[in-house]
Scaffold this active site. Structure first.
Site, PDB file in Angstrom:
ATOM      1  N   ARG A 103      54.118  33.662  36.009  1.00 36.92           N
ATOM      2  CA  ARG A 103      52.873  34.286  35.573  1.00 36.92           C
ATOM      3  C   ARG A 103      51.783  33.224  35.517  1.00 36.92           C
ATOM      4  O   ARG A 103      50.664  33.465  35.974  1.00 36.92           O
ATOM      5  CB  ARG A 103      53.046  34.942  34.200  1.00 36.92           C
ATOM      6  N   HIS A 161      39.581  48.802  26.224  1.00 35.90           N
ATOM      7  CA  HIS A 161      40.922  49.313  25.937  1.00 35.90           C
ATOM      8  C   HIS A 161      40.794  50.746  25.416  1.00 35.90           C
ATOM      9  O   HIS A 161      39.961  51.007  24.538  1.00 35.90           O
ATOM     10  CB  HIS A 161      41.594  48.427  24.875  1.00 35.90           C
ATOM     11  N   SER A 187      37.657  50.926  22.905  1.00 36.33           N
ATOM     12  CA  SER A 187      37.117  49.706  22.282  1.00 36.33           C
ATOM     13  C   SER A 187      36.824  48.667  23.352  1.00 36.33           C
ATOM     14  O   SER A 187      37.606  48.521  24.297  1.00 36.33           O
ATOM     15  CB  SER A 187      38.156  49.099  21.312  1.00 36.33           C
ATOM     16  N   GLU A 225      46.693  36.912  22.180  1.00 32.86           N
ATOM     17  CA  GLU A 225      47.499  38.040  21.686  1.00 32.86           C
ATOM     18  C   GLU A 225      46.947  39.351  22.277  1.00 32.86           C
ATOM     19  O   GLU A 225      45.734  39.579  22.276  1.00 32.86           O
ATOM     20  CB  GLU A 225      47.438  38.100  20.156  1.00 32.86           C
ATOM     21  N   LEU A 228      46.955  38.729  30.554  1.00 31.38           N
ATOM     22  CA  LEU A 228      46.413  37.418  30.938  1.00 31.38           C
ATOM     23  C   LEU A 228      47.046  36.365  30.025  1.00 31.38           C
ATOM     24  O   LEU A 228      46.959  36.460  28.797  1.00 31.38           O
ATOM     25  CB  LEU A 228      44.895  37.419  30.782  1.00 31.38           C
ATOM     26  N   MET A 274      45.460  45.695  34.599  1.00 30.43           N
ATOM     27  CA  MET A 274      46.689  46.137  33.939  1.00 30.43           C
ATOM     28  C   MET A 274      47.753  45.051  33.785  1.00 30.43           C
ATOM     29  O   MET A 274      48.914  45.342  33.549  1.00 30.43           O
ATOM     30  CB  MET A 274      47.284  47.335  34.690  1.00 30.43           C
ATOM     31  N   ARG A 275      47.343  43.770  33.929  1.00 28.24           N
ATOM     32  CA  ARG A 275      48.303  42.696  33.684  1.00 28.24           C
ATOM     33  C   ARG A 275      47.885  41.917  32.451  1.00 28.24           C
ATOM     34  O   ARG A 275      46.686  41.805  32.151  1.00 28.24           O
ATOM     35  CB  ARG A 275      48.337  41.730  34.889  1.00 28.24           C
ATOM     36  N   GLY A 294      39.113  51.877  39.309  1.00 28.98           N
ATOM     37  CA  GLY A 294      37.843  51.166  39.224  1.00 28.98           C
ATOM     38  C   GLY A 294      36.668  51.986  38.723  1.00 28.98           C
ATOM     39  O   GLY A 294      35.511  51.643  38.996  1.00 28.98           O
ATOM     40  N   SER A 295      36.919  53.054  37.987  1.00 29.93           N
ATOM     41  CA  SER A 295      35.793  53.870  37.495  1.00 29.93           C
ATOM     42  C   SER A 295      34.950  53.084  36.492  1.00 29.93           C
ATOM     43  O   SER A 295      33.732  53.274  36.413  1.00 29.93           O
ATOM     44  CB  SER A 295      36.282  55.180  36.888  1.00 29.93           C
ATOM     45  N   ASN A 296      35.558  52.180  35.739  1.00 21.48           N
ATOM     46  CA  ASN A 296      34.769  51.351  34.813  1.00 21.48           C
ATOM     47  C   ASN A 296      33.911  50.354  35.589  1.00 21.48           C
ATOM     48  O   ASN A 296      32.762  50.094  35.248  1.00 21.48           O
ATOM     49  CB  ASN A 296      35.695  50.637  33.829  1.00 21.48           C
TER      50      ASN A 296
HETATM   51  C1  GRF Z   1      40.796  53.183  31.747  1.00 18.33           C
HETATM   52  O1  GRF Z   1      41.148  54.195  30.827  1.00 18.33           O
HETATM   53  C2  GRF Z   1      40.752  51.857  31.006  1.00 18.33           C
HETATM   54  O2  GRF Z   1      40.392  51.977  29.655  1.00 18.33           O
HETATM   55  C3  GRF Z   1      42.167  51.402  31.114  1.00 18.33           C
HETATM   56  O3  GRF Z   1      42.538  51.730  32.442  1.00 18.33           O
HETATM   57  C4  GRF Z   1      41.932  52.996  32.772  1.00 18.33           C
HETATM   58  C5  GRF Z   1      41.547  52.959  34.226  1.00 18.33           C
HETATM   59  O4  GRF Z   1      40.264  52.505  34.371  1.00 18.33           O
HETATM   60  N1  GRF Z   1      42.313  50.017  30.832  1.00 18.33           N
HETATM   61  P1  GRF Z   1      39.508  52.384  35.796  1.00 18.33           P
HETATM   62  O5  GRF Z   1      39.172  53.787  36.267  1.00 18.33           O
HETATM   63  O6  GRF Z   1      40.451  51.686  36.777  1.00 18.33           O
HETATM   64  O7  GRF Z   1      38.302  51.578  35.459  1.00 18.33           O
END
Ligand code: GRF
Length: 199
Positions: A62, A106, A133, A140, A90, A87-88, A11-13
């Site tokens: 799914r 991404h 990006s 897609e 959609l 990370m799934r 979750g750093s983003n």
């Molecule tokens: C990040 O590099 C993001 O670009 C990718 O997953 C990584 C983890 O991000 N999709 P976060 O620390 O969980 O936000």
């Protein structure tokens, strides 16, 4: 602007968005954080009422999980839905409900390296430049219109880990800038290009 954020891990983003909001660098409110992992550390970064998670394995398909997720996201009435380390994949039904206001960050310079293991693939290719990006999400994988990118150099001796570590802070700055542009209503998409309708 109301933001729903989808997460799967650290979750750093998400934290970058929270910090920008707290420091008044981003005029938005995070109205929900949604995860496919109940133990995602990202969920701990917001107060409990904002957290939602469900186990995809508890669903027959799914589409079933995606429908439950979409209903939960819809319930908080987001203006924008941001995938931040989600990370799934959609499914099309989820994308259809939010397309045009669904963003993803991404860790590659799209269209290069859609999918996983982007840092290793950039190193294997001998790229001298890498980056991240932010793009609109379409059915897609990692193929939607790119809104903005942040480049970094690949340095001699880089490993996937050192490259990811150098990229991460740039991702955070890029995500805040791109979400800020989108959330301000100044972003338009035409013919596969993103335009800033700056006044
Ligand atoms: C990040 O590099 C993001 O670009 C990718 O997953 C990584 C983890 O991000 N999709 P976060 O620390 O969980 O936000």
């Amino acid at each position: 602007r109301r933001l729903a954020v989808l997460v799967s891990g650290r979750g750093s983003n998400l934290q970058a968005l929270l910090d920008a909001i707290a420091q008044q660098r981003l005029d938005a409110e995070i109205v929900g954080v949604f995860s496919d992992k109940a133990d995602a550390h990202a969920l701990q970064r917001v107060a409990a009422p904002l957290r939602w998670s469900a186990d995809p394995k508890a669903f027959a398909s799914r589409a079933g999980f995606d429908a439950e997720l979409a209903d939960a996201v819809q319930a908080v009435r987001p203006d924008w839905v941001v995938c931040a380390g989600y990370m799934r994949i959609l499914g099309a039904s989820f994308v259809a409900r939010f397309e045009g206001r669904l963003l993803n960050i991404h860790p590659s310079l799209l269209p290069r390296y859609r999918g996983l293991h982007t840092h290793a693939r950039a190193l294997e290719a001998g790229d001298t430049e890498h980056g991240a990006s932010v793009h609109f999400v379409v059915p897609e994988l990692d193929a939607g219109t790119v809104i903005a990118q942040a480049p970094i150099p690949v340095l001699p001796g880089d490993t996937p880990e050192t490259l990811a570590a150098r990229l991460l802070p740039r991702e955070h700055a890029l995500l805040v800038a791109a979400v800020g542009l989108a959330a301000s209503g100044r972003l338009a998409e035409r013919g596969g290009q993103a335009f800033c309708d700056a006044q």
